[in-house]
Write a protein that holds these residues in place. Structure first.
Motif, short mmCIF file in Angstrom:
data_model
loop_
_atom_site.label_atom_id
_atom_site.label_comp_id
_atom_site.label_asym_id
_atom_site.label_seq_id
_atom_site.Cartn_x
_atom_site.Cartn_y
_atom_site.Cartn_z
N SER A 51 0.84 -1.20 0.00
CA SER A 51 0.00 0.00 0.00
C SER A 51 0.87 1.25 0.00
O SER A 51 1.85 1.32 0.74
N VAL A 53 1.51 4.91 1.11
CA VAL A 53 1.12 5.74 2.26
C VAL A 53 1.95 7.02 2.26
O VAL A 53 2.99 7.09 1.61
N PHE A 119 3.93 -1.12 3.68
CA PHE A 119 3.41 0.24 3.58
C PHE A 119 4.59 1.14 3.22
O PHE A 119 5.52 1.29 4.02
N ARG A 122 4.01 6.23 -2.14
CA ARG A 122 3.15 5.92 -3.29
C ARG A 122 3.95 5.66 -4.57
O ARG A 122 3.61 4.79 -5.35
#
Length: 150
Positions: A51, A53, A119, A122
């Protein structure tokens, strides 16, 4: 009767989802002081989630028994030490998280499912591979290469 069956199924699904969300990681490695541009993750018996973050970059490791038997943290650590090479490292702006068997597994009842939740910022490139689980990508904008046979 169908209404009761549907209700029971929905209730069971709700409990299963709650149990999944309540899991605590076996291990968490903070990446907050690292400059990350690449992510490489490989596991054979678990899922991978990456993901994007804006803060709190980290790698979470989730481990369960292959036969759904509840294991203590000490039992998991012993199996890891005996049967697996688990590596979470950062070098040259690349996060690497891998879980590999040390040798061929003869007793699959002693195998572990090792999953990673990563995490990171981006804008990263990712190379992800698992042979026994799913891959989930959220809020990422770099080159993404991934494969799963599960």
């Amino acid at each position: 009767m169908k209404k009761y069956l549907l209700f029971f199924l929905l209730l069971s699904l709700q409990f299963a989802l709650k149990a999944q969300s309540d899991k605590t990681p076996f291990m968490t490695k903070s990446l907050s002081n690292e400059s990350i541009k690449d992510v490489e993750v490989e596991t054979s018996g678990g899922s991978i989630s990456v993901s994007g973050v804006t803060s709190d970059a980290r790698v979470e490791v989730y481990i369960t028994s292959n036969n759904n038997k509840q294991l203590t943290k000490e039992e998991i650590q012993q199996r890891l030490n005996d049967k697996y090479n688990l590596d979470i490292s950062v070098a040259n702006n690349k996060v690497r998280a891998t879980a590999r068997l040390k040798e061929k597994m003869t007793d699959w009842k002693k195998a572990l499912n090792i999953s990673f939740k990563v995490f990171v910022p981006r804008n990263v490139s990712a190379d992800l591979s698992t042979s026994g689980g799913s891959i989930s990508l959220t809020n990422l904008a770099g080159n993404l290469k991934f494969s799963t046979s599960g």
